[in-house]
Scaffold this motif. Structure first.
Motif, PDB file in Angstrom:
ATOM      1  N   VAL A 198     102.904 -25.261  34.298  1.00 43.71           N
ATOM      2  CA  VAL A 198     103.245 -24.406  35.429  1.00 43.71           C
ATOM      3  C   VAL A 198     102.302 -24.778  36.563  1.00 43.71           C
ATOM      4  O   VAL A 198     101.112 -25.005  36.339  1.00 43.71           O
ATOM      5  CB  VAL A 198     103.169 -22.908  35.061  1.00 43.71           C
ATOM      6  CG1 VAL A 198     101.782 -22.507  34.589  1.00 43.71           C
ATOM      7  CG2 VAL A 198     103.604 -22.032  36.214  1.00 43.71           C
ATOM      8  N   ARG A 199     102.863 -24.900  37.757  1.00 37.13           N
ATOM      9  CA  ARG A 199     102.073 -25.284  38.937  1.00 37.13           C
ATOM     10  C   ARG A 199     102.430 -24.377  40.097  1.00 37.13           C
ATOM     11  O   ARG A 199     103.609 -24.047  40.295  1.00 37.13           O
ATOM     12  CB  ARG A 199     102.379 -26.729  39.359  1.00 37.13           C
ATOM     13  CG  ARG A 199     102.108 -27.770  38.296  1.00 37.13           C
ATOM     14  CD  ARG A 199     100.617 -28.083  38.183  1.00 37.13           C
ATOM     15  NE  ARG A 199     100.354 -29.126  37.230  1.00 37.13           N
ATOM     16  CZ  ARG A 199      99.892 -28.938  36.000  1.00 37.13           C
ATOM     17  NH1 ARG A 199      99.669 -27.739  35.547  1.00 37.13           N
ATOM     18  NH2 ARG A 199      99.650 -29.952  35.203  1.00 37.13           N
ATOM     19  N   LEU A 200     101.416 -23.990  40.868  1.00 43.43           N
ATOM     20  CA  LEU A 200     101.622 -23.224  42.092  1.00 43.43           C
ATOM     21  C   LEU A 200     101.239 -24.097  43.269  1.00 43.43           C
ATOM     22  O   LEU A 200     100.216 -24.777  43.234  1.00 43.43           O
ATOM     23  CB  LEU A 200     100.755 -21.954  42.105  1.00 43.43           C
ATOM     24  CG  LEU A 200     100.993 -20.931  41.008  1.00 43.43           C
ATOM     25  CD1 LEU A 200     100.033 -19.750  41.166  1.00 43.43           C
ATOM     26  CD2 LEU A 200     102.430 -20.445  41.005  1.00 43.43           C
ATOM     27  N   GLU A 201     102.075 -24.058  44.307  1.00 44.22           N
ATOM     28  CA  GLU A 201     101.786 -24.826  45.519  1.00 44.22           C
ATOM     29  C   GLU A 201     102.204 -23.989  46.724  1.00 44.22           C
ATOM     30  O   GLU A 201     103.329 -23.479  46.781  1.00 44.22           O
ATOM     31  CB  GLU A 201     102.552 -26.142  45.497  1.00 44.22           C
ATOM     32  CG  GLU A 201     102.221 -27.041  46.657  1.00 44.22           C
ATOM     33  CD  GLU A 201     102.919 -28.398  46.559  1.00 44.22           C
ATOM     34  OE1 GLU A 201     103.278 -28.924  47.609  1.00 44.22           O
ATOM     35  OE2 GLU A 201     103.098 -28.901  45.431  1.00 44.22           O
ATOM     36  N   GLU A 202     101.283 -23.858  47.677  1.00 42.43           N
ATOM     37  CA  GLU A 202     101.546 -23.072  48.878  1.00 42.43           C
ATOM     38  C   GLU A 202     101.831 -23.989  50.061  1.00 42.43           C
ATOM     39  O   GLU A 202     101.175 -25.010  50.246  1.00 42.43           O
ATOM     40  CB  GLU A 202     100.351 -22.180  49.202  1.00 42.43           C
ATOM     41  CG  GLU A 202     100.566 -21.300  50.411  1.00 42.43           C
ATOM     42  CD  GLU A 202      99.376 -20.423  50.752  1.00 42.43           C
ATOM     43  OE1 GLU A 202      99.381 -19.853  51.855  1.00 42.43           O
ATOM     44  OE2 GLU A 202      98.440 -20.312  49.931  1.00 42.43           O
ATOM     45  N   SER A 203     102.796 -23.570  50.870  1.00 41.30           N
ATOM     46  CA  SER A 203     103.100 -24.280  52.109  1.00 41.30           C
ATOM     47  C   SER A 203     103.575 -23.245  53.122  1.00 41.30           C
ATOM     48  O   SER A 203     104.583 -22.556  52.882  1.00 41.30           O
ATOM     49  CB  SER A 203     104.184 -25.331  51.869  1.00 41.30           C
ATOM     50  OG  SER A 203     104.523 -25.964  53.084  1.00 41.30           O
ATOM     51  N   GLY A 204     102.846 -23.114  54.213  1.00 42.38           N
ATOM     52  CA  GLY A 204     103.237 -22.192  55.269  1.00 42.38           C
ATOM     53  C   GLY A 204     103.303 -20.742  54.832  1.00 42.38           C
ATOM     54  O   GLY A 204     104.179 -20.010  55.287  1.00 42.38           O
ATOM     55  N   GLY A 205     102.410 -20.329  53.945  1.00 40.94           N
ATOM     56  CA  GLY A 205     102.396 -18.946  53.491  1.00 40.94           C
ATOM     57  C   GLY A 205     103.422 -18.625  52.420  1.00 40.94           C
ATOM     58  O   GLY A 205     103.541 -17.496  51.968  1.00 40.94           O
ATOM     59  N   ARG A 206     104.150 -19.634  51.978  1.00 43.58           N
ATOM     60  CA  ARG A 206     105.152 -19.475  50.923  1.00 43.58           C
ATOM     61  C   ARG A 206     104.684 -20.256  49.699  1.00 43.58           C
ATOM     62  O   ARG A 206     104.235 -21.389  49.831  1.00 43.58           O
ATOM     63  CB  ARG A 206     106.487 -20.011  51.423  1.00 43.58           C
ATOM     64  CG  ARG A 206     107.599 -19.787  50.464  1.00 43.58           C
ATOM     65  CD  ARG A 206     108.910 -20.219  51.067  1.00 43.58           C
ATOM     66  NE  ARG A 206     109.944 -19.611  50.249  1.00 43.58           N
ATOM     67  CZ  ARG A 206     111.181 -19.491  50.597  1.00 43.58           C
ATOM     68  NH1 ARG A 206     111.573 -19.925  51.768  1.00 43.58           N
ATOM     69  NH2 ARG A 206     112.050 -18.946  49.799  1.00 43.58           N
ATOM     70  N   THR A 207     104.811 -19.663  48.525  1.00 43.97           N
ATOM     71  CA  THR A 207     104.329 -20.304  47.299  1.00 43.97           C
ATOM     72  C   THR A 207     105.496 -20.646  46.383  1.00 43.97           C
ATOM     73  O   THR A 207     106.390 -19.828  46.168  1.00 43.97           O
ATOM     74  CB  THR A 207     103.328 -19.395  46.560  1.00 43.97           C
ATOM     75  OG1 THR A 207     102.235 -19.124  47.447  1.00 43.97           O
ATOM     76  CG2 THR A 207     102.797 -20.059  45.302  1.00 43.97           C
ATOM     77  N   THR A 208     105.461 -21.866  45.864  1.00 45.50           N
ATOM     78  CA  THR A 208     106.454 -22.313  44.887  1.00 45.50           C
ATOM     79  C   THR A 208     105.768 -22.444  43.539  1.00 45.50           C
ATOM     80  O   THR A 208     104.734 -23.098  43.419  1.00 45.50           O
ATOM     81  CB  THR A 208     107.061 -23.667  45.296  1.00 45.50           C
ATOM     82  OG1 THR A 208     107.689 -23.507  46.576  1.00 45.50           O
ATOM     83  CG2 THR A 208     108.085 -24.143  44.284  1.00 45.50           C
ATOM     84  N   GLU A 209     106.349 -21.805  42.545  1.00 45.07           N
ATOM     85  CA  GLU A 209     105.896 -21.928  41.160  1.00 45.07           C
ATOM     86  C   GLU A 209     106.867 -22.865  40.464  1.00 45.07           C
ATOM     87  O   GLU A 209     108.069 -22.593  40.412  1.00 45.07           O
ATOM     88  CB  GLU A 209     105.897 -20.556  40.476  1.00 45.07           C
ATOM     89  CG  GLU A 209     105.547 -20.601  39.008  1.00 45.07           C
ATOM     90  CD  GLU A 209     105.677 -19.244  38.327  1.00 45.07           C
ATOM     91  OE1 GLU A 209     105.332 -19.178  37.136  1.00 45.07           O
ATOM     92  OE2 GLU A 209     106.136 -18.264  38.949  1.00 45.07           O
TER      93      GLU A 209
END
Length: 160
Positions: free
Chosen positions: A107-118
Motif C-alpha cells: 500500500v502506498r500513499l502519494e499526495e499531489s495538490g492536497g489530494r492523496t492517492t492510496e
C-alpha cells in the motif's frame, strides 16, 4: 497460478490526514460495519516510524458460488495485517486461517495538490487444484468491492 490486482483510492485530503485515518481504529471499525462484517477485532500498534494494523474479521459467506462455499463454510474469517514502515508505505498480508491461500502486497500513499492517492497492489494465491483460479477471481472481485466501500467510508470520515 495467482491473480494480481491494483486499485487506487483517492481522497481530497493531505497525506498526513489520510495516514492518520488509516491508523485510527474507529475508522477501521466503521469500514467493517459498512461491509456488514459479523464480528471484528481491530488493533493499531505504533512500530518505529510506522504502525502495525490488524483487522481480524468474520464475514457471512452469503452470495458466494457453491463451488467456493464448500471450501469456506457459512462464515469466512479474514485476517488483514498491514505493516507500515512510515506514513507513506506499507506491506499487506491477508490470510484466511485454516484455508489454502493468501494475499500479499503493498500500500502506498502519494499526495499531489492536497489530494492523496492510496494505491493497493495485491497478489492473490489459492492453492486448490482445478478451482483455485476461479476462487482467486472471486476473491479479487470481492476485494475490489471492499476497497470501494473503504474509499466511501474514508471520504465520509475525512469530511467530518
Amino acid at each position: 497460478m495467482s491473480r494480481r490486482i491494483k486499485h487506487e483510492l483517492t481522497y481530497d485530503a493531505p497525506l498526513a490526514a489520510v495516514a492518520a485515518m488509516l491508523g485510527d481504529p474507529a475508522f477501521r471499525e466503521e469500514v467493517c460495519e459498512r461491509q456488514h462484517v459479523l464480528r471484528q477485532t481491530v488493533s493499531v500498534t505504533p512500530a518505529g516510524a510506522g504502525k502495525e494494523v490488524v483487522v481480524d474479521q468474520v464475514q457471512a459467506a452469503t452470495g458466494i458460488p457453491s463451488f467456493a462455499k464448500k471450501f469456506v463454510g457459512d462464515e469466512i474469517n479474514i485476517v488483514q495485517k498491514e505493516i507500515w514502515t512510515d506514513a507513506e508505505r506499507g506491506d499487506i498480508y491477508v490470510t484466511i486461517p485454516g484455508k489454502p491461500g493468501d494475499m500479499k502486497g503493498t500500500v502506498r500513499l502519494e499526495e499531489s495538490g492536497g489530494r492523496t492517492t492510496e494505491t493497493v497492489s495485491l497478489e492473490i494465491k489459492v492453492g486448490i487444484p482445478l478451482v483455485g483460479g476461479k476462487i482467486e477471481g472471486l476473491i479479487g472481485d470481492l476485494l475490489l468491492k471492499a476497497l470501494q466501500r473503504e474509499n466511501e467510508v474514508g471520504r465520509d470520515y475525512l469530511s467530518r
